[in-house]
Motif scaffolding. Sequence first.
Motif, short mmCIF file in Angstrom:
data_model
loop_
_atom_site.label_atom_id
_atom_site.label_comp_id
_atom_site.label_asym_id
_atom_site.label_seq_id
_atom_site.Cartn_x
_atom_site.Cartn_y
_atom_site.Cartn_z
N ALA A 179 -6.56 -13.54 8.96
CA ALA A 179 -7.25 -13.42 7.68
C ALA A 179 -7.90 -12.04 7.50
N ARG A 180 -7.57 -11.09 8.38
CA ARG A 180 -8.21 -9.77 8.31
C ARG A 180 -7.21 -8.63 8.40
N ASN A 181 -5.91 -8.95 8.36
CA ASN A 181 -4.89 -7.90 8.43
C ASN A 181 -4.98 -6.95 7.25
N SER A 182 -5.03 -7.51 6.05
CA SER A 182 -5.06 -6.65 4.86
C SER A 182 -6.37 -5.88 4.77
N TYR A 183 -7.43 -6.48 5.27
CA TYR A 183 -8.74 -5.81 5.29
C TYR A 183 -8.68 -4.54 6.12
N THR A 184 -8.16 -4.61 7.33
CA THR A 184 -8.12 -3.41 8.17
C THR A 184 -7.21 -2.35 7.57
N MET A 185 -6.15 -2.76 6.93
CA MET A 185 -5.23 -1.80 6.34
C MET A 185 -5.86 -1.10 5.13
N LEU A 195 0.82 -1.20 0.00
CA LEU A 195 0.00 0.00 0.00
C LEU A 195 0.86 1.26 0.00
N TRP A 196 1.98 1.23 0.72
CA TRP A 196 2.88 2.39 0.73
C TRP A 196 3.44 2.66 -0.66
N MET A 197 3.67 1.59 -1.42
CA MET A 197 4.19 1.74 -2.78
C MET A 197 3.09 2.05 -3.79
N GLY A 198 1.83 2.16 -3.33
CA GLY A 198 0.75 2.57 -4.21
C GLY A 198 0.28 1.51 -5.17
N ILE A 199 0.31 0.25 -4.76
CA ILE A 199 -0.05 -0.85 -5.66
C ILE A 199 -1.38 -1.45 -5.22
#
Length: 743
Positions: free
Chosen positions: A665-671, A649-653
């Motif tokens: 299974a929810r780490n990327s969801y919260t981010m 996400l920091w790299m804008g992808i």
Amino acid sequence: MTGEKSPADLTNWQQQAYQYLIQEDYREAANLYEQQLEAEPDIRSHYWHLGLLLLLQEQETEAQTTWMLAMAEATPEQVELATTELLQVLQTEAERREALADYSVAWAIRQHIREINPSDINNLLHLLRLSIELDTLTREDFTSLGLIQMLQSGEATGVNPDLMLEVLRSILDYAPHEPLSIEFTEACLSYVHESQALLDVLLSASIKIGYSMKLFALAAHIANLALSLNAKNQEVLRHLATFYQNAGQYDEGIETARLCYSLMQTLPDKIFANHLILRGLMSAGGYWEEAVAAFGQHESLLLSLIKENPLPLDQTPTLRLFTPSFFFPYFKDDPRSNRSIQNGVVQVCQSNVHLYAKEQAEQYHKRSLLNLRNVPTKPLKIGYLSHCLKTHSVGWLARWIFQHHDQQRFEVNAYLVNYQPYINDPLEEKLIEQVNKAHKLGIDGLAIAEQIYQDEIDILIDLDSITLDISCEVMALKPAPVQVTWLGWDASGLPAIDYFIADPYVLPESAQDYYSEKIWRLPQTYIAVDGFEVAVPTLRRDHLDIPNDAVIYFSAQRGFKRHRDTARLQMKILKEVPDSYFLIKGLSDQESIKIFFNQIAEEEGVNSDRLRFLPEVGLESIHRANLGIADVVLDTYPYNGATTTLETLWMGIPLVTRVGEQFAARNSYTMLMNVGVTEGIAWTDEEYVEWGVRLGKEAALRQKIAWRLKQSRQTSPLWNAKQFTREMEKAYEQMWAKYLESR
């Protein structure tokens, strides 16, 4: 000439000379011997002592002349006897100096012993040990001793096995990475007849080299030497399996773990051995069917453990039971079942910790019962416990809270487990600079807990969870009144932990039903960073033979996270997007991972030529820069990325993630929610494929997401570590207030 007198026969002048010697008044002692030689020129021992005293005054030529004078007219038989007497005098003084830790003088004396008798193997061993004590040993010095050749030739006689073990232990501690040290170790094997003592030295050295120095291949080699002494030693096999796996020798690691399992008799030992099998299969990443079978066996073993609740267990088997449930969330997104087993296992562990460390646990419990309502206002004492506060995912993420902590309101201590002063880690050093006090600790959990207790820490934050048994043992003892788990993994399930830090997204509302800890939700996100360092990329499309107009999907996760079902979904996406490629990167067994993905690609009708397998790079900053080659990152499930998602996400992808029920299974969801991007969030397997295909085909949508991700750097709570630190501090103060109210 006559020989040397015994100590009981020493005359007054000799006793006086000896007093001068121990007072280091060598000149006066030498004068006494010179005077006596005039009266008794035929007493040979006077020459030996006088020469020694001259040697101690750095008059080496005069010393040698004095010794030679005593042998000038002697027969060969007399010379042999006289040499023995001289060597005994020198040996006695060398031993006295060693006992006084006067290593430089002892070394000088032993060098003269070596000149007189170069084949004295024990003297050579002493010289090697003294060079280590003096920190002067070089490769050239080691070679010049000729020790290894003498041992290898079988010419060494009269070896003192205790001395050899002592020297072996010293050299493996001093220079384990030096090939000569290993050659010396191998040469010693046939000279020490107490095989258990030798095995203990080798095992101890391999453990330090493997776990502290991270020289896994070398640790495996030394463990194998120990195994040559006892091929079925369970302790050696346990560590050897781990060393092989950490060194990337996965097949050897798996087979060693299987051999270890076959030798185990007790349930706790079987559990840990099966955990090693599972660890090897999961680390390799391509042995899915075998891993599933091992997981089923593992689940059955752990359920048996919970049912039996074995009490009491000694410290070592207890420690080994803290980590074996680590792989559950990698196999299935079933938090009720996973957490039930996790909580049950660590409850067994904590009960046993409180038995073998009963006094310590009771002492800490008494403090927690004190009525502290009238304690005057003071800075809260916060302690962070981890072995990962260095160049590690935990270190990269946690560093910001150390940087932004309010030093006026909080006194911050860091407890660095398994600290290695000889490893230059700039991130670790930076963290040390930012806390009030950093404790550089070893691997003794009971001692670490006592340090925390003596520091009177109010709130202790564990960053390791069940990734490290030592941290679990510390937390189980509860050396601080309030204890929290944050960041390093899911919650440990230890009854001694009060809170688990989460946020509104990373755990559903129903999660409290299956967590033993109180879930403390921060208002927006459970983690935030101010950014990441990014270097110059080393990855190009032309290097990978990928056209400029092709769509590149990317996944950078270690072998643990390669679930067959998710890999199949990724191949379905690839199949639906023409001219697309999939870059696969992560720590694993490259050959087995290639077979794993190629087989699934073939089953799904995808040409394996569209897959690219990337090697690891040396720096995290280069890895982040290389993410720029990707058009879309495909997340893993049931265990998402965490640090890797933040970097993406920091790299804008754009990212496609499959959301589940469990924390992992929810780490990327919260981010994604915290950067304001919902595109790519999938709640089913079908949605995962749909989002993957859509983002691959719609370049404009990718550009829109990339722009929003770039903009989020100025607005998102995910990139505001200072605000996040204030939220964490507010949580700490509220936790402490609740504790005081409960007292």
